[in-house]
Design an enzyme around this catalytic site. Structure first.
Site, PDB file in Angstrom:
ATOM      1  CG  HIS A   1       3.546   7.461  -8.689  1.00 10.63           C
ATOM      2  ND1 HIS A   1       4.236   7.640  -9.866  1.00 10.63           N
ATOM      3  CD2 HIS A   1       4.405   6.829  -7.849  1.00 10.63           C
ATOM      4  CE1 HIS A   1       5.445   7.114  -9.751  1.00 10.63           C
ATOM      5  NE2 HIS A   1       5.571   6.617  -8.538  1.00 10.63           N
TER       6      HIS A   1
ATOM      7  CG  ASP B   1      -5.032  11.962 -13.153  1.00 11.22           C
ATOM      8  OD1 ASP B   1      -4.251  11.229 -12.532  1.00 11.22           O
ATOM      9  OD2 ASP B   1      -5.485  11.701 -14.285  1.00 11.22           O
TER      10      ASP B   1
HETATM   11  C1  G6P Z   1      -2.181   4.775 -11.099  1.00  9.61           C
HETATM   12  C2  G6P Z   1      -1.336   4.445  -9.878  1.00  9.61           C
HETATM   13  C3  G6P Z   1      -0.301   3.394 -10.197  1.00  9.61           C
HETATM   14  C4  G6P Z   1      -0.972   2.195 -10.842  1.00  9.61           C
HETATM   15  C5  G6P Z   1      -1.765   2.613 -12.071  1.00  9.61           C
HETATM   16  C6  G6P Z   1      -2.513   1.457 -12.746  1.00  9.61           C
HETATM   17  O1  G6P Z   1      -1.402   5.438 -12.034  1.00  9.61           O
HETATM   18  O2  G6P Z   1      -0.721   5.610  -9.354  1.00  9.61           O
HETATM   19  O3  G6P Z   1       0.369   3.001  -9.026  1.00  9.61           O
HETATM   20  O4  G6P Z   1      -0.049   1.194 -11.175  1.00  9.61           O
HETATM   21  O5  G6P Z   1      -2.709   3.585 -11.676  1.00  9.61           O
HETATM   22  O6  G6P Z   1      -3.376   0.841 -11.863  1.00  9.61           O
HETATM   23  P1  G6P Z   1      -3.259  -0.685 -11.485  1.00  9.61           P
HETATM   24  O7  G6P Z   1      -4.247  -0.890 -10.380  1.00  9.61           O
HETATM   25  O8  G6P Z   1      -3.611  -1.418 -12.745  1.00  9.61           O
HETATM   26  O9  G6P Z   1      -1.843  -0.953 -11.075  1.00  9.61           O
END
Ligand code: G6P
Length: 470
Positions: free
Chosen positions: A162, A370
């Site tokens: 992602h 991003d």
């Molecule tokens: C980004 C990453 C995701 C992640 C999100 C939130 O979008 O690509 O994999 O879940 O951030 O971050 P966190 O550390 O709270 O999961």
């Protein structure tokens, strides 16, 4: 153990445990684009989602979400530090985002990352029925595809990153670069947000393993790994429906009144993360106020900074810096009842976001780097009247699709100031043309189209994709 024909493996479950003030537990949608995006389409597919519930040492029995089974993986305090806060979010996350923050290379973290990846792989192997497809998500689980290949040679293995994949010279800094790359290339299909990421991986596979590559495949140890870009999107229909709900429209009107209509509203919604360019944006806005080109009398900025990774040092330091700067700007330029910036260090639910998006004259999405940025797409989906401007960083994956935004290099503070002014002063007819074009693009490029494209490329038959609904 019940088995599934489709297994999604992601660090986070789509829901996390949010302790309510009265001590009771309630479940809310997890932060970030990944959970939001996938949650939307998997609820009506008989699949299993394996992930962490956000707690320490917890693996509660969670109810299914529609037809989606939820299988939690527990993380201990030590695992959380070494795997999630450490290797994933202090080594890989900064490195994959152009090293805008210095990546930390701690030898102890690697072992924990590898062990936790093994546990996720074992959990997935257990619930996958014979010949199933297992779809692994993101940088937290980069070793899982290869581990699964060893555990379950019968299954189809997909991996989707992602976040951006860095240029080879940055990736080469990683002490464990070969293991990480091999881990990911254990998949049958590796998906990225942008084609450049696939080029970077191919170059590295040649350099590190002497692999043979073409535009969309890598041949390694006699096995073919397909690689391609699949730009992710949002649940467009959900955001459109929310934005049209009478209570949401009413809430948006109230917010505009509270913000002191007819002041112009600049809105930003980000996780509080150093990749999001919040400080650069504050500098630009503060200089516009200093130069008298923007006045608090007629303009206000709303910065939503959703709490994120709060135990990681770099995030704590960033929060202090941002809050200091917001205080300074309000102190210098605000007036009684008219702050220059409304700063909200809180999470908002989807309906509140839909209302906020409608209050904005200019949506400012200016990350330094991003993978995609789904906030930009949500804003566009929420603007049924084709009004409002989107200022968007060239370094967000979304810029490749939303070409009618006001594109900007967020490192260039002067350019950012000029672009903000252009967007604020734009002719409504120009804004309408831009917004219409962006909305047309989103209408055919939603989350369902993304998942269908990926899963069809994975199984070739369309069988997996046929089960998806929204
Ligand atoms: C980004 C990453 C995701 C992640 C999100 C939130 O979008 O690509 O994999 O879940 O951030 O971050 P966190 O550390 O709270 O999961």
């Amino acid at each position: 153990m019940r088995q599934s024909s489709l297994v999604v493996v992601a660090n986070r479950l789509p829901l996390d445990d949010n302790a309510a003030p009265d001590g009771a537990c309630e479940w809310r949608r997890s932060p970030g684009g990944l959970a939001s995006a996938l949650h939307a389409i998997l609820q009506q597919t008989p699949a299993t989602w394996i992930g962490w519930d956000g707690g320490i040492d917890t693996a509660p029995a969670l109810p299914d979400i529609g037809t989606l089974r939820i299988r939690p993986v527990a993380l201990s305090e030590e695992e959380l530090r070494g795997y999630y806060e450490g290797f994933a979010n202090s080594t890989l996350w900064p490195l994959y985002h152009d090293a805008v923050e210095q990546p930390v290379f701690d030898r102890g973290w690697w072992e924990t990352y590898r062990d936790v990846n093994r546990r996720f792989a074992e959990a997935a192997a257990e619930v996958a029925e014979p010949g199933a497809a297992i779809w692994v998500q993101d940088y937290h689980l980069q070793l899982v595809p290869q581990l699964l290949r060893e555990l379950r040679p019968d299954v189809l293995i997909g991996f989707f990153l992602h976040v951006p994949f860095p240029p080879p010279e940055l990736f080469m800094q990683l002490p464990r670069r070969s293991e990480l790359l091999r881990g990911m290339l254990g998949a049958d299909l590796v998906g990225f947000q942008r084609p450049q990421a696939a080029h970077n991986v191919a170059q590295l596979a040649v350099k590190l393993f002497g692999a043979r590559t073409t535009d969309d495949q890598i041949t390694l140890d006699g096995r073919v790994v397909r690689t391609r870009a699949f730009p992710i999107s949002i649940d467009v229909a959900e955001m459109q429906a929310l934005a049209a709900r009478p209570d949401v429209v009413g809430h948006a009107e109230q917010l505009r009144a509270d913000l002191g209509q007819p002041r112009r509203v600049l809105l930003s919604v980000d996780r509080l993360d150093y990749t999001k360019g919040i400080e650069h944006r504050l500098t630009a806005y503060s200089e516009l106020l200093r130069d008298g080109r923007v006045k608090v009398r007629d303009t206000v900025m709303v910065q939503v900074a959703v709490p994120s990774r709060e135990r990681v040092d770099s995030y704590r330091v960033l929060r202090d810096r941002i809050e200091g700067e917001v205080g300074r700007i309000n102190g210098e330029y605000g007036r009684v009842g008219e702050p220059a910036i409304h700063y909200l260090n809180q999470s908002f639910d989807r309906a509140e976001l839909a209302a906020l998006y409608q209050t904005a004259d200019v949506m400012v999405v200016t990350p330094l780097r991003d993978g995609m940025n789904l906030v930009a797409k949500e804003f566009v989906a929420a603007r049924a009247a084709n009004t409002g401007a989107l200022v968007l960083s060239e370094f967000a994956g979304a810029a490749a699709e939303l070409e009618d935004a006001f594109l900007v290099n967020p490192h260039d503070v002067d350019g950012l100031k000029t672009t903000l002014l252009q967007a604020m002063d734009a002719d409504p007819a120009d804004l309408e043309r831009r917004m219409t074009a962006m909305r047309e693009h989103l209408a055919t490029h939603d989350i369902l189209a993304w998942a269908r494209a990926y899963l069809t490329a994975l199984d070739h038959t369309g069988r997996l994709a046929a089960g998806l609904r929204r």
